[in-house]
Design a protein around this motif. Structure first.
Motif, PDB file in Angstrom:
ATOM      1  N   LEU A  49       0.828  -1.205   0.000  1.00 29.29           N
ATOM      2  CA  LEU A  49       0.000   0.000   0.000  1.00 29.29           C
ATOM      3  C   LEU A  49       0.862   1.256   0.000  1.00 29.29           C
ATOM      4  CD1 LEU A  49      -3.004   0.738   0.022  1.00 29.29           C
ATOM      5  CD2 LEU A  49      -2.851   0.984   2.499  1.00 29.29           C
ATOM      6  N   GLU A  53       0.490   4.063  -2.680  1.00 28.40           N
ATOM      7  CA  GLU A  53      -0.116   5.331  -2.240  1.00 28.40           C
ATOM      8  C   GLU A  53       0.907   6.447  -2.086  1.00 28.40           C
ATOM      9  OE1 GLU A  53      -3.610   5.815  -0.791  1.00 28.40           O
ATOM     10  OE2 GLU A  53      -3.875   4.287  -2.352  1.00 28.40           O
ATOM     11  N   ASP A  82       1.877   1.841   9.194  1.00 28.80           N
ATOM     12  CA  ASP A  82       0.471   1.704   9.564  1.00 28.80           C
ATOM     13  C   ASP A  82      -0.132   3.065   9.929  1.00 28.80           C
ATOM     14  OD1 ASP A  82      -1.903   0.235  10.232  1.00 28.80           O
ATOM     15  OD2 ASP A  82      -1.366   0.476  12.347  1.00 28.80           O
ATOM     16  N   LEU A  85      -0.295   5.511   6.874  1.00 25.47           N
ATOM     17  CA  LEU A  85      -1.336   5.141   5.912  1.00 25.47           C
ATOM     18  C   LEU A  85      -2.738   5.211   6.526  1.00 25.47           C
ATOM     19  CD1 LEU A  85       0.582   2.110   4.370  1.00 25.47           C
ATOM     20  CD2 LEU A  85       0.060   4.250   3.189  1.00 25.47           C
ATOM     21  N   HIS A  87      -3.981   3.482   9.368  1.00 28.74           N
ATOM     22  CA  HIS A  87      -4.485   2.175   9.832  1.00 28.74           C
ATOM     23  C   HIS A  87      -5.402   1.519   8.797  1.00 28.74           C
ATOM     24  CE1 HIS A  87      -2.778   3.350  13.643  1.00 28.74           C
ATOM     25  NE2 HIS A  87      -3.546   4.414  13.671  1.00 28.74           N
ATOM     26  N   PRO A  88      -4.832   1.282   7.621  1.00 32.24           N
ATOM     27  CA  PRO A  88      -5.663   0.735   6.526  1.00 32.24           C
ATOM     28  C   PRO A  88      -6.131  -0.692   6.810  1.00 32.24           C
ATOM     29  CG  PRO A  88      -3.339   0.636   5.941  1.00 32.24           C
ATOM     30  CD  PRO A  88      -3.417   1.400   7.229  1.00 32.24           C
ATOM     31  N   GLN A  89      -7.275  -1.043   6.232  1.00 35.08           N
ATOM     32  CA  GLN A  89      -7.837  -2.382   6.397  1.00 35.08           C
ATOM     33  C   GLN A  89      -7.418  -3.330   5.273  1.00 35.08           C
ATOM     34  OE1 GLN A  89     -10.802  -2.943   8.816  1.00 35.08           O
ATOM     35  NE2 GLN A  89      -9.580  -1.306   9.726  1.00 35.08           N
ATOM     36  N   ASP A  91      -5.009  -3.901   1.408  1.00 30.17           N
ATOM     37  CA  ASP A  91      -3.902  -3.464   0.554  1.00 30.17           C
ATOM     38  C   ASP A  91      -4.438  -3.122  -0.847  1.00 30.17           C
ATOM     39  OD1 ASP A  91      -4.113  -5.720  -1.036  1.00 30.17           O
ATOM     40  OD2 ASP A  91      -2.255  -6.644  -0.359  1.00 30.17           O
TER      41      ASP A  91
END
Ligand code: ZN
Length: 184
Positions: A49, A53, A82, A85, A87-89, A91
């Motif tokens: 990610l 991103e 983490d 970004l 705390h993304p759920q 990818d």
């Protein structure tokens, strides 16, 4: 890998308490092996990610980069990824990112091969990391978040007829269809 190579690998993992070996019953991950595997998976997906991103790389080229980096970054760097970004759920491929020291949420997603026909669905996840397949997915417009509907399956021709926003009606092979996971 040769049989001798596999034996050596299993012995090494067992000596580090990552796998347990029982004669005739095979090898299984120990609790610490499972935690370690999940931690590596977590880093892998955070890195993918980040590469997309923040560094602006294409989602079809980040899997191998992440594979190399996942083993060398520290826990602190993983934590910063983490946080940075948000705390993304998931990818870039829609794969769930395991929470720190936590359990993987178990999901049982349907694919374009197993979902109901005629329902409006959203692409959730692409279950193939190869650049070639991901570029095809891009061409068709089936990235996670895209809307899609299965019009018809033809088991004789082994094709799945789908409707996508970008291209209209598209015909996919059944194997390709099985790798596009969807949710209602
Ligand atoms: Zn991924």
């Amino acid at each position: 890998m040769s049989a001798a190579g596999i034996t050596a690998l299993v012995k090494d993992l067992a000596s580090r308490d990552l796998v347990a070996y029982r004669p005739y019953r095979g090898v299984r991950l120990t609790e610490s092996g499972r935690e370690r595997a999940l931690e590596i998976l977590r880093r892998h997906r955070l890195l993918e990610l980040f590469l997309v991103e923040v560094l602006g790389m294409d989602w079809s080229e980040v899997h191998q980069e992440a594979e190399a980096l996942e083993h060398v970054i520290s826990e602190r760097v993983a934590h910063r990824l983490d946080v940075t970004l948000g705390h993304p759920q998931v990818d870039p491929h829609g794969d769930p990112i395991p929470p720190p020291n936590g359990d993987m949420p178990r999901d049982n997603p349907k694919s374009l091969l197993s979902c109901d026909e005629g329902c409006d669905l959203t692409v959730a996840r692409i279950d193939d990391q190869s650049g070639e397949f991901l570029r095809l997915v891009d061409e068709i417009g089936l990235r996670p978040g895209s809307r899609v509907r299965v019009e018809e399956r033809n088991s004789a021709a082994e094709t799945v007829q789908i409707q996508v926003a970008t291209l209209g009606e598209v015909s996919l092979g059944m194997q390709a269809a099985s790798k596009i996971l969807v949710e209602a």
